[in-house]
Design a protein around this motif. Structure first.
Motif, PDB file in Angstrom:
ATOM      1  N   LYS A   2       0.828  -1.199   0.000  1.00 50.75           N
ATOM      2  CA  LYS A   2       0.000   0.000   0.000  1.00 50.75           C
ATOM      3  C   LYS A   2       0.866   1.254   0.000  1.00 50.75           C
ATOM      4  CE  LYS A   2      -3.920  -2.014   2.434  1.00 50.75           C
ATOM      5  NZ  LYS A   2      -4.755  -1.940   3.645  1.00 50.75           N
ATOM      6  N   ILE A  22      -0.476   3.287   7.928  1.00 53.92           N
ATOM      7  CA  ILE A  22      -1.053   2.230   7.076  1.00 53.92           C
ATOM      8  C   ILE A  22      -1.142   0.926   7.857  1.00 53.92           C
ATOM      9  CG2 ILE A  22      -0.620   0.781   5.048  1.00 53.92           C
ATOM     10  CD1 ILE A  22       0.588   3.307   3.709  1.00 53.92           C
ATOM     11  N   LEU A  23      -0.083   0.602   8.601  1.00 53.35           N
ATOM     12  CA  LEU A  23      -0.070  -0.627   9.392  1.00 53.35           C
ATOM     13  C   LEU A  23      -1.169  -0.612  10.458  1.00 53.35           C
ATOM     14  CD1 LEU A  23       1.294  -3.322  10.053  1.00 53.35           C
ATOM     15  CD2 LEU A  23       2.846  -2.057  11.551  1.00 53.35           C
ATOM     16  N   GLN A  24      -1.286   0.481  11.189  1.00 54.82           N
ATOM     17  CA  GLN A  24      -2.319   0.575  12.222  1.00 54.82           C
ATOM     18  C   GLN A  24      -3.721   0.462  11.620  1.00 54.82           C
ATOM     19  OE1 GLN A  24      -1.380   4.250  14.181  1.00 54.82           O
ATOM     20  NE2 GLN A  24      -0.054   3.263  15.674  1.00 54.82           N
ATOM     21  N   ASN A  25      -3.959   1.146  10.525  1.00 53.57           N
ATOM     22  CA  ASN A  25      -5.282   1.086   9.886  1.00 53.57           C
ATOM     23  C   ASN A  25      -5.575  -0.313   9.355  1.00 53.57           C
ATOM     24  OD1 ASN A  25      -5.814   3.767  10.427  1.00 53.57           O
ATOM     25  ND2 ASN A  25      -5.119   4.482   8.436  1.00 53.57           N
ATOM     26  N   THR A  26      -4.570  -0.965   8.807  1.00 53.07           N
ATOM     27  CA  THR A  26      -4.754  -2.330   8.298  1.00 53.07           C
ATOM     28  C   THR A  26      -5.080  -3.285   9.436  1.00 53.07           C
ATOM     29  OG1 THR A  26      -3.222  -1.879   6.478  1.00 53.07           O
ATOM     30  CG2 THR A  26      -3.682  -4.184   6.965  1.00 53.07           C
ATOM     31  N   ILE A  27      -4.386  -3.125  10.565  1.00 55.46           N
ATOM     32  CA  ILE A  27      -4.670  -3.971  11.728  1.00 55.46           C
ATOM     33  C   ILE A  27      -6.089  -3.722  12.223  1.00 55.46           C
ATOM     34  CG2 ILE A  27      -4.095  -4.348  14.163  1.00 55.46           C
ATOM     35  CD1 ILE A  27      -1.142  -3.885  13.347  1.00 55.46           C
ATOM     36  N   ARG A  28      -6.483  -2.470  12.340  1.00 54.97           N
ATOM     37  CA  ARG A  28      -7.845  -2.161  12.791  1.00 54.97           C
ATOM     38  C   ARG A  28      -8.894  -2.725  11.839  1.00 54.97           C
ATOM     39  NH1 ARG A  28      -5.586   3.244  14.008  1.00 54.97           N
ATOM     40  NH2 ARG A  28      -5.182   3.221  16.234  1.00 54.97           N
ATOM     41  N   ASP A  29      -8.671  -2.580  10.539  1.00 55.06           N
ATOM     42  CA  ASP A  29      -9.605  -3.136   9.549  1.00 55.06           C
ATOM     43  C   ASP A  29      -9.707  -4.647   9.689  1.00 55.06           C
ATOM     44  OD1 ASP A  29     -10.064  -0.608   8.561  1.00 55.06           O
ATOM     45  OD2 ASP A  29      -8.766  -0.851   6.805  1.00 55.06           O
ATOM     46  N   HIS A  30      -8.559  -5.287   9.890  1.00 54.41           N
ATOM     47  CA  HIS A  30      -8.545  -6.740  10.053  1.00 54.41           C
ATOM     48  C   HIS A  30      -9.409  -7.148  11.244  1.00 54.41           C
ATOM     49  CE1 HIS A  30      -7.136 -10.851  10.387  1.00 54.41           C
ATOM     50  NE2 HIS A  30      -6.880 -10.601  11.662  1.00 54.41           N
ATOM     51  N   ARG A  33     -13.157  -6.842  10.599  1.00 52.62           N
ATOM     52  CA  ARG A  33     -13.660  -7.973   9.806  1.00 52.62           C
ATOM     53  C   ARG A  33     -13.669  -9.253  10.626  1.00 52.62           C
ATOM     54  NH1 ARG A  33     -10.412  -5.403   6.031  1.00 52.62           N
ATOM     55  NH2 ARG A  33      -8.728  -6.879   6.408  1.00 52.62           N
TER      56      ARG A  33
END
Length: 147
Positions: A2, A22-30, A33
């Protein structure tokens, strides 16, 4: 990916900050879900049998040995308990919740969790310890003892 795809034209000194976000947002999105996908599963030991098999699946507890679904009352109690645990998790400080979920839900080791969170291993241990004590206190107030 990304970072390279969306921010490749940015100056190199902005990369660490962008990567962290980006890493924090990806972890939160994960986790958002995963919350939906994992409604019936949990890693808390109270849901595993005493003579735990290596490949135990918590979803198997929802069926009797003859293949029928578990009793509605048992399913309701399990659903209510999971909801209480989720509410307790949401009461934790964000960094404590992040460390706790990465360590105990995702089963990352301390070094991997520290890397994902962008902090030291000591901080991860502190966050996890505080989260565990806080969760225990919250659940005990609700009359739940998972020990």
């Amino acid at each position: 990916m990304k970072l390279a795809g969306n921010y490749g034209d940015r100056p190199a000194d902005e990369f660490p900050m962008l990567f962290q976000r980006i890493l924090q947002n990806t972890i939160r999105d994960h986790y958002r879900r995963q919350k939906v996908r994992s409604l019936w599963t949990t890693l808390f030991s109270s849901f595993t049998p005493q003579n735990e098999e290596e490949d135990f699946d918590p979803l198997d507890t929802l069926q009797n040995k003859d293949g029928r679904s578990a009793e509605p009352e048992d399913a309701l109690q399990q659903t209510q308990l999971l909801r209480i645990i989720e509410e307790a998790l949401m009461q934790l400080a964000p960094r404590q919740r992040e460390a706790f979920l990465l360590r105990y839900w995702e089963e990352l080791d301390t070094a991997e969790t520290a890397t994902a969170m962008g902090c030291s291993e000591g901080s991860v241990k502190t966050h996890c310890s505080r989260a565990t004590h806080a969760l225990s206190a919250i659940l005990k107030k609700r009359g739940i003892d998972l020990a």
